[in-house]
Motif scaffolding. Structure first.
Motif, PDB file in Angstrom:
ATOM      1  N   GLU A 154      39.079 -80.346 -69.170  1.00 59.52           N
ATOM      2  CA  GLU A 154      37.889 -80.370 -70.024  1.00 59.52           C
ATOM      3  C   GLU A 154      38.235 -80.919 -71.404  1.00 59.52           C
ATOM      4  O   GLU A 154      38.984 -80.315 -72.157  1.00 59.52           O
ATOM      5  N   ALA A 191      34.460 -82.740 -67.479  1.00 67.52           N
ATOM      6  CA  ALA A 191      34.382 -81.302 -67.191  1.00 67.52           C
ATOM      7  C   ALA A 191      33.915 -81.137 -65.746  1.00 67.52           C
ATOM      8  O   ALA A 191      33.134 -81.953 -65.247  1.00 67.52           O
ATOM      9  N   GLN A 192      34.379 -80.100 -65.099  1.00 63.55           N
ATOM     10  CA  GLN A 192      34.030 -79.815 -63.706  1.00 63.55           C
ATOM     11  C   GLN A 192      34.233 -81.043 -62.816  1.00 63.55           C
ATOM     12  O   GLN A 192      33.420 -81.370 -61.973  1.00 63.55           O
TER      13      GLN A 192
END
Length: 192
Positions: free
Chosen positions: A84, A112-113
């Motif tokens: 992230e 992110a993710q």
């Protein structure tokens, strides 16, 4: 008749910057002569960090020490062990209580993710990029109002953010795990 000919070489200078420790959130440690940051989960006790109005107080963000108000500039970032992060630019006078990408004075590409996105003013736009490269480029064209995310392997622009820059901006970085290493003073790859 002897004619003297003077040849003037146009010397190009490339944006060279370091990370500005005065702006670094207390959970970020600078290393490698202030060109890299590492995230420390616990970070430093904010009371142990020198109080500075330039320091980001709520978010793990740091700005570079150069203000840009014209021209085309290119730099790269190596990402290590991070899931992230955010990379881009922010107005030099951006609020230190906000995160880059959440206001109208910062423009970033984030990860992110396991997905890339472009973000400004809290508006998130997915960026279709297969995988997570270890190194990406950032291209800023101040007058054209363009911030580009660059695939350094090809090289090509993967995604572009459009902006109307009003005041000086600085390279900006947000990091919530792992580490980032900046590479400035680079020539823009051909074909961008």
């Amino acid at each position: 008749m002897l004619v003297k000919c003077l040849i003037f070489k146009h010397v190009r200078t490339y944006l060279q910057f370091r990370l500005n420790e005065r702006t670094a959130h207390s959970s970020l440690d600078l290393f490698k002569k202030d060109t890299g940051i590492i995230y420390r989960m616990l970070g430093l006790d904010p009371s142990q960090v020198q109080d500075d109005p330039e320091r980001f107080r709520e978010w793990a963000v740091v700005l570079a020490d150069k203000k840009i108000s014209s021209g085309r500039h290119y730099w790269e970032v190596t990402v290590k062990k991070s899931e992230e992060f955010r990379l881009g630019v922010a107005e030099a006078l951006m609020s230190r209580d906000e995160c880059v990408g959440t206001n109208s004075s910062s423009w970033v590409f984030g990860y992110a993710q396991r997905k890339w996105f472009a973000m400004t003013n809290s508006k998130v736009v997915p960026v279709t990029l297969v995988g997570k490269p270890d190194r990406v480029g950032i291209l800023l064209d101040y007058e054209a109002g363009i911030l580009g995310l660059v695939d350094t392997e090809k090289p090509r622009i993967i995604h572009t953010l459009r902006a109307q820059f009003i005041g000086p901006v600085c390279p900006a970085f947000g990091l919530w795990d792992g580490e980032l290493l900046t590479h400035s003073g680079l020539e823009e790859p051909e074909g961008l």
